[in-house]
Design an enzyme around this catalytic site. Structure first.
Site, PDB file in Angstrom:
ATOM      1  N   GLU A 140      33.171  23.997  63.300  1.00  0.00           N
ATOM      2  CA  GLU A 140      33.897  25.119  63.907  1.00  0.00           C
ATOM      3  C   GLU A 140      34.587  25.978  62.845  1.00  0.00           C
ATOM      4  OE1 GLU A 140      35.354  26.168  67.215  1.00  0.00           O
ATOM      5  OE2 GLU A 140      33.318  25.573  67.700  1.00  0.00           O
ATOM      6  N   HIS A 185      33.650  21.740  69.034  1.00  0.00           N
ATOM      7  CA  HIS A 185      34.852  21.010  68.613  1.00  0.00           C
ATOM      8  C   HIS A 185      34.583  19.510  68.503  1.00  0.00           C
ATOM      9  CE1 HIS A 185      37.388  24.570  69.764  1.00  0.00           C
ATOM     10  NE2 HIS A 185      37.874  24.214  68.596  1.00  0.00           N
TER      11      HIS A 185
HETATM   12  N1  LIG Z   1      42.152  24.483  77.916  1.00  0.00           N
HETATM   13  C1  LIG Z   1      42.265  23.466  77.067  1.00  0.00           C
HETATM   14  N2  LIG Z   1      42.703  22.267  77.506  1.00  0.00           N
HETATM   15  C2  LIG Z   1      42.819  21.227  76.655  1.00  0.00           C
HETATM   16  N3  LIG Z   1      42.533  21.282  75.345  1.00  0.00           N
HETATM   17  C3  LIG Z   1      42.089  22.447  74.848  1.00  0.00           C
HETATM   18  C4  LIG Z   1      41.923  23.600  75.682  1.00  0.00           C
HETATM   19  N4  LIG Z   1      41.443  24.609  74.913  1.00  0.00           N
HETATM   20  C5  LIG Z   1      41.317  24.108  73.653  1.00  0.00           C
HETATM   21  N5  LIG Z   1      41.707  22.816  73.598  1.00  0.00           N
HETATM   22  C6  LIG Z   1      41.704  21.927  72.418  1.00  0.00           C
HETATM   23  O1  LIG Z   1      42.420  22.539  71.367  1.00  0.00           O
HETATM   24  C7  LIG Z   1      41.832  22.268  70.101  1.00  0.00           C
HETATM   25  C8  LIG Z   1      41.559  23.624  69.421  1.00  0.00           C
HETATM   26  O2  LIG Z   1      40.973  23.501  68.150  1.00  0.00           O
HETATM   27  P1  LIG Z   1      40.688  24.779  67.157  1.00  0.00           P
HETATM   28  O3  LIG Z   1      39.964  24.308  65.968  1.00  0.00           O
HETATM   29  O4  LIG Z   1      40.090  25.905  67.935  1.00  0.00           O
HETATM   30  O5  LIG Z   1      42.085  25.056  66.705  1.00  0.00           O
HETATM   31  P2  LIG Z   1      43.085  26.264  66.686  1.00  0.00           P
HETATM   32  O6  LIG Z   1      44.047  25.927  65.622  1.00  0.00           O
HETATM   33  O7  LIG Z   1      43.601  26.553  68.045  1.00  0.00           O
HETATM   34  O8  LIG Z   1      42.245  27.476  66.329  1.00  0.00           O
HETATM   35  P3  LIG Z   1      42.042  28.077  64.959  1.00  0.00           P
HETATM   36  O9  LIG Z   1      40.694  27.683  64.592  1.00  0.00           O
HETATM   37  O10 LIG Z   1      42.247  29.520  65.221  1.00  0.00           O
HETATM   38  O11 LIG Z   1      42.975  27.507  64.019  1.00  0.00           O
HETATM   39  C9  LIG Z   1      40.610  21.417  70.415  1.00  0.00           C
HETATM   40  O12 LIG Z   1      40.952  20.054  70.292  1.00  0.00           O
HETATM   41  C10 LIG Z   1      40.311  21.735  71.881  1.00  0.00           C
HETATM   42  O13 LIG Z   1      39.674  20.693  72.596  1.00  0.00           O
END
Ligand SMILES: Nc1ncnc2c1ncn2[C@@H]1O[C@H](COP(=O)(O)OP(=O)(O)OP(=O)(O)O)[C@@H](O)[C@H]1O
Length: 338
Positions: free
Chosen positions: A10, A306
């Site tokens: 990701e 993810h």
């Molecule tokens: N609606 C939701 N309910 C529960 N968990 C969620 C939901 N949406 C996202 N998540 C969880 O949040 C986490 C997001 O990870 P990601 O790598 O996108 O991190 P981020 O820090 O939000 O984004 P970025 O990459 O911009 O740093 C994952 O574990 C995903 O499963």
């Protein structure tokens, strides 16, 4: 020193948070390059920096590169310390993701801990507090952990200002087996609005209620009086015999309430139709918990980006074997062995 390329999979914040969590638990130092290279604004944002600082505090770690915008970080934990911690993101960045960064380490510490977390509690692309409290933590407790969370006030993007407390009593995690959902016992939709028209909540519930065939007593509009800024979340909870899942959609400027409801309803239907206990988001988070427990098995939907990124990141720190078996087009069996 372990070298991890943060652009893998990701290429988001999860590679960093999972690495911090597992570095703390295993005592393995690492250097990460290309932090969040896959995102529009790469490098450490406030939420990620708060997660690094939280991990630094909990692990008495030596850290370099912990600055806003930094794309490279070196993290060397020294000793785990339980305690009373206060971590504030300072923006609407997700405070639940900060919690998940340090929770495995605090479960492995020698004494109980109490955390006050501030920031966003209901963020798109992060576990909302409702999910944390009613889907994630109950499973963690089933694995033997003694962790409770209490919401003080919610915080939405862009204002933030949310706050919750978490109490952690250290326990070794036991493997989890979650291969069937059992009968669905309860379904409920809650639409929360803060400083935006109440009508938005009513329209979301009307749409989600008709798409999921919910009765009026299963629809709960809620207007927050002490909201920390404008915000809207539509939360659908599905309680089954063996598990509770929580699905969330967020209102945004320019997005119709009906669209928010249609998206959440589609996610819930996909979950219900596949007859699996574990939904997409819970899957990547459970993978890490099972790896920490050195075992576990669960039935879920096809693994998303993810979950695949989680597998790749875990493999740097832990010698666990994960098998993903295809049961049919929409169903996978995940088996983790330590
Ligand atoms: N609606 C939701 N309910 C529960 N968990 C969620 C939901 N949406 C996202 N998540 C969880 O949040 C986490 C997001 O990870 P990601 O790598 O996108 O991190 P981020 O820090 O939000 O984004 P970025 O990459 O911009 O740093 C994952 O574990 C995903 O499963």
């Amino acid at each position: 020193m372990l070298r991890i390329d943060g652009s893998k999979g990701e290429g988001g914040g999860q590679v960093l948070r999972t690495s911090l969590a597992l570095s703390l638990v295993t005592g393995t130092p690492f250097t990460m390059t290309n932090i969040r290279a896959g995102r529009a604004k790469p490098g450490l944002l406030r939420q990620h920096l708060t997660a690094v600082k939280a991990a630094e505090a909990v692990g008495a770690a030596e850290v370099s590169g912990a600055e806003l915008g930094s794309r490279e970080l070196t993290f060397q934990p020294r000793a785990l310390a339980a305690g009373n911690y206060h971590f504030a993101v300072g923006t609407a960045g997700s405070a639940t993701l900060v919690l998940q960064t340090v929770l495995p380490a605090l479960l492995a510490a020698k004494e109980p801990s109490t955390l006050m977390l501030e920031g966003g509690t209901h963020n798109p692309a992060a576990p909302p507090f409702d999910f944390l409290a009613r889907a994630y933590l109950p499973l963690l407790r089933r694995m033997g952990a003694d962790v409770t969370a209490t919401l003080d006030r919610p915080g939405f993007f862009p204002a933030g200002g949310g706050k919750f407390r978490v109490d952690v009593r250290p326990q070794a995690l036991k493997p989890l087996s979650l291969m069937s959902r059992g009968r669905v016992l309860r379904r409920e939709a809650k639409a929360v609005v803060s400083m935006i028209p109440f009508d938005v909540a009513k329209r979301e519930l009307e749409t989600v209620g008709s798409l999921l065939e919910l009765r009026p007593d299963q629809l709960r509009p809620e207007e927050l009086k002490r909201g920390q800024g404008p915000g809207n979340a539509l939360v659908v909870e599905v309680e089954s015999e063996h598990v509770t899942e929580v699905f969330t959609g967020f209102g945004e400027r320019g997005k119709r309430a009906e669209t928010v409801a249609e998206e959440v309803a589609a996610e819930v239907k996909r979950y219900l139709n596949a007859e699996v206990p574990v939904g997409e988001h819970l899957c990547d988070q459970l993978l890490l918990l099972c790896a920490l427990a050195r075992g576990g098995e669960f039935r879920t939907l096809p693994l998303d980006g993810h979950a695949l990124t989680q597998l790749e990141t875990m493999a740097h720190f832990l010698d666990v074997k994960v098998d993903v078996g295809e049961v049919d087009r929409d169903v996978r069996d995940v088996v983790v062995r330590g």
